[in-house]
Write an enzyme that holds these catalytic residues in place. Structure first.
Site, PDB file in Angstrom:
ATOM      1  N   ASP A   1       0.855  -1.187   0.000  1.00 62.93           N
ATOM      2  CA  ASP A   1       0.000   0.000   0.000  1.00 62.93           C
ATOM      3  C   ASP A   1       0.888   1.234   0.000  1.00 62.93           C
ATOM      4  O   ASP A   1       1.984   1.226   0.538  1.00 62.93           O
ATOM      5  CB  ASP A   1      -0.867   0.062   1.275  1.00 62.93           C
ATOM      6  CG  ASP A   1      -1.712  -1.183   1.454  1.00 62.93           C
ATOM      7  OD1 ASP A   1      -2.142  -1.722   0.424  1.00 62.93           O
ATOM      8  OD2 ASP A   1      -1.903  -1.596   2.604  1.00 62.93           O
TER       9      ASP A   1
ATOM     10  N   GLU B   1      -5.329  -6.447  13.103  1.00 61.81           N
ATOM     11  CA  GLU B   1      -6.612  -5.822  12.756  1.00 61.81           C
ATOM     12  C   GLU B   1      -7.770  -6.717  13.217  1.00 61.81           C
ATOM     13  O   GLU B   1      -8.587  -6.299  14.041  1.00 61.81           O
ATOM     14  CB  GLU B   1      -6.697  -5.555  11.245  1.00 61.81           C
ATOM     15  CG  GLU B   1      -5.709  -4.485  10.793  1.00 61.81           C
ATOM     16  CD  GLU B   1      -5.787  -4.145   9.312  1.00 61.81           C
ATOM     17  OE1 GLU B   1      -5.657  -2.958   8.980  1.00 61.81           O
ATOM     18  OE2 GLU B   1      -5.926  -5.048   8.457  1.00 61.81           O
TER      19      GLU B   1
ATOM     20  N   ASP C   1       0.807   8.001   8.671  1.00 56.67           N
ATOM     21  CA  ASP C   1       0.998   6.609   9.099  1.00 56.67           C
ATOM     22  C   ASP C   1       2.343   6.481   9.795  1.00 56.67           C
ATOM     23  O   ASP C   1       2.469   5.836  10.844  1.00 56.67           O
ATOM     24  CB  ASP C   1       1.056   5.634   7.909  1.00 56.67           C
ATOM     25  CG  ASP C   1      -0.180   5.622   7.065  1.00 56.67           C
ATOM     26  OD1 ASP C   1      -0.795   6.679   6.915  1.00 56.67           O
ATOM     27  OD2 ASP C   1      -0.511   4.548   6.551  1.00 56.67           O
TER      28      ASP C   1
ATOM     29  N   ASP D   1      -2.011  -1.636  14.352  1.00 61.56           N
ATOM     30  CA  ASP D   1      -2.134  -0.892  13.100  1.00 61.56           C
ATOM     31  C   ASP D   1      -2.199   0.564  13.553  1.00 61.56           C
ATOM     32  O   ASP D   1      -3.239   1.010  14.058  1.00 61.56           O
ATOM     33  CB  ASP D   1      -3.403  -1.310  12.360  1.00 61.56           C
ATOM     34  CG  ASP D   1      -3.561  -0.539  11.057  1.00 61.56           C
ATOM     35  OD1 ASP D   1      -2.743   0.363  10.791  1.00 61.56           O
ATOM     36  OD2 ASP D   1      -4.520  -0.833  10.315  1.00 61.56           O
TER      37      ASP D   1
ATOM     38  N   LEU E   1      -2.313   3.484  12.131  1.00 61.13           N
ATOM     39  CA  LEU E   1      -3.291   4.388  11.511  1.00 61.13           C
ATOM     40  C   LEU E   1      -4.105   3.610  10.481  1.00 61.13           C
ATOM     41  O   LEU E   1      -3.672   3.425   9.341  1.00 61.13           O
ATOM     42  CB  LEU E   1      -2.600   5.590  10.871  1.00 61.13           C
ATOM     43  CG  LEU E   1      -3.475   6.835  10.868  1.00 61.13           C
ATOM     44  CD1 LEU E   1      -3.719   7.349  12.279  1.00 61.13           C
ATOM     45  CD2 LEU E   1      -2.853   7.919  10.036  1.00 61.13           C
ATOM     46  N   ASP E   2      -5.252   3.156  10.924  1.00 53.72           N
ATOM     47  CA  ASP E   2      -6.100   2.315  10.083  1.00 53.72           C
ATOM     48  C   ASP E   2      -7.027   3.190   9.234  1.00 53.72           C
ATOM     49  O   ASP E   2      -7.607   4.152   9.734  1.00 53.72           O
ATOM     50  CB  ASP E   2      -6.938   1.403  10.983  1.00 53.72           C
ATOM     51  CG  ASP E   2      -7.861   0.537  10.188  1.00 53.72           C
ATOM     52  OD1 ASP E   2      -7.368  -0.295   9.410  1.00 53.72           O
ATOM     53  OD2 ASP E   2      -9.093   0.690  10.325  1.00 53.72           O
TER      54      ASP E   2
ATOM     55  N   GLU F   1       1.805  -2.788  11.447  1.00 52.05           N
ATOM     56  CA  GLU F   1       1.505  -2.862  10.009  1.00 52.05           C
ATOM     57  C   GLU F   1       2.594  -2.176   9.197  1.00 52.05           C
ATOM     58  O   GLU F   1       2.864  -2.555   8.066  1.00 52.05           O
ATOM     59  CB  GLU F   1       0.150  -2.204   9.718  1.00 52.05           C
ATOM     60  CG  GLU F   1      -0.145  -2.188   8.226  1.00 52.05           C
ATOM     61  CD  GLU F   1      -1.557  -1.786   7.854  1.00 52.05           C
ATOM     62  OE1 GLU F   1      -2.327  -1.378   8.725  1.00 52.05           O
ATOM     63  OE2 GLU F   1      -1.871  -1.892   6.657  1.00 52.05           O
ATOM     64  N   GLU F   2       3.220  -1.168   9.769  1.00 54.31           N
ATOM     65  CA  GLU F   2       4.187  -0.366   9.006  1.00 54.31           C
ATOM     66  C   GLU F   2       5.601  -0.934   9.003  1.00 54.31           C
ATOM     67  O   GLU F   2       6.497  -0.334   8.409  1.00 54.31           O
ATOM     68  CB  GLU F   2       4.207   1.071   9.541  1.00 54.31           C
ATOM     69  CG  GLU F   2       2.873   1.781   9.460  1.00 54.31           C
ATOM     70  CD  GLU F   2       2.293   1.843   8.036  1.00 54.31           C
ATOM     71  OE1 GLU F   2       3.055   1.718   7.061  1.00 54.31           O
ATOM     72  OE2 GLU F   2       1.065   1.981   7.922  1.00 54.31           O
TER      73      GLU F   2
END
Ligand code: AHM
Ligand code: MG
Length: 340
Positions: A63, A274, A69, A115, A117-118, A92-93
């Protein structure tokens, strides 16, 4: 006069309810509260400073990564590094786990998955985003650094989970397995204040939440189920930020689905940071969470950090009805069975 309970007061009070608690989990939850306030501050002024837009890179999942983020990821890592209660983070990052130093020779008993910043595609257009987190007790010996295996635990092993919704107001919702409580940020005093005690999801609701743009890419039984929701005149709401969509359903009842598609044959959303934390919260509020194979999300084996899963979460009667619908649809009608 109404008594105000801040997040910190509530966490400390709850610590006394656990006979085994020694304060580490309390400290960790407080660190998360501080990080959430810092991220909230930046989200609120995102249009004012040059923090909007793409960072220029891609994350593990391919992404586009937004600046905010990265900022949120760094702030959560910084805040969790402070107290030494957390020995590692899976985000996630970041492709791999991040090791955190112990403080005063003390190694953290917990690891955090998040996560930061979802729903990041919402940032540039001033629509709600969120943070999701889950906390596990380490399996490995705390005399050394945490290991990948400390993170690869089923959702049923979570000791705490929560989300922060940066919306019209900012709310932090969390559970330690004894119900779900929500705290709204009062910007005038800079504190999260208890606003939603012992949250319960309605048994059913009038909303369904799914990216209907992918309709033709869903399996046929899922398409039929979505037709059924539409036939029932359920209202479709899809914000594109799981935290926001789940928050509505937690309050007003409904069902959220992110099925497998042709592009994402295992589903798009990530199981570890998530689906599992959200499933824990929703189950604690009386709801249900399964995948499209009708297996309970929190019982799924986690074999890799960025593992994906299909997901169906929501009001208990609606998830049960969805399961019955899918089972019925998958069973061949008696008239279609080969005759003896
Ligand atoms: P992100 O964490 O990279 O922002 O992506 C996760 C989000 C979920 O919050 C949301 O439900 C979903 O991805 C939206 O995806 P899509 O645009 O495919 O519907
Ligand atoms: Mg996300």
């Amino acid at each position: 006069m109404n008594q105000i309970t801040t997040l910190d007061e509530f966490i400390i009070k709850r610590q006394k309810d656990f006979s085994y608690a020694t304060g580490e989990l309390t400290g960790l939850l407080r660190d998360i509260g501080v990080a959430a306030k810092i991220v909230n501050r930046e989200v609120n002024k995102a249009g004012l400073v040059n923090i909007l837009g793409n960072y220029g890179g891609e994350n593990e999942s391919g992404d586009q990564v937004k600046k905010l983020d990265i900022f949120a990821n760094e702030k959560f890592i910084d805040c969790l590094s402070n107290s030494g209660e957390c020995s590692g983070i899976a985000s996630e990052e970041n492709d791999d786990i991040i090791h955190l130093e112990g403080v005063d020779g003390k190694d953290g008993k917990y690891v955090l998955v998040m996560d930061p910043l979802d729903g990041s595609s919402n940032i540039d257009v001033n629509v709600s985003v969120g943070t999701i987190f889950g906390i596990y007790r380490r399996k490995s010996d705390t005399s050394g650094p945490c290991k990948l295996s400390d993170f690869l635990q089923q959702g049923s092993e979570l000791v705490a989970a929560g989300y922060v919704l940066y919306g019209t107001s900012t709310i932090l919702v969390y559970t330690t397995g004894r119900g779900v409580n929500g705290f709204t940020l009062d910007p005038s005093i800079g504190e999260f204040c208890l606003s939603h005690r012992d949250m319960k999801i309605p048994d059913k609701g009038i909303y369904y939440s799914v990216n209907q743009g992918y309709y033709l890419k869903f399996d046929v039984e899922l398409r039929r189920y979505i037709d059924y929701c539409s036939d029932l005149n359920l209202r479709l709401r899809y914000i594109g930020s799981m935290v926001s969509d789940i928050h509505r359903i937690l309050f007003q009842g409904g069902i959220f689905l992110y099925p497998n598609t042709r592009k994402y044959p295992k589903g798009k959303l990530r199981l570890l940071y998530e689906c599992n934390p959200i499933a824990f919260i929703v189950e604690q509020a009386g709801g249900k969470a399964i995948n499209c194979k009708l297996e309970r999300i929190m019982d799924l084996d986690v074999v890799e950090l960025h593992q994906r899963s299909s997901v169906v979460i929501g009001s208990p009667e609606m998830v049960d009805e969805m399961m019955e619908f899918i089972k019925r649809y998958q069973e061949p009608a008696t008239s279609e069975l080969p005759q003896a």
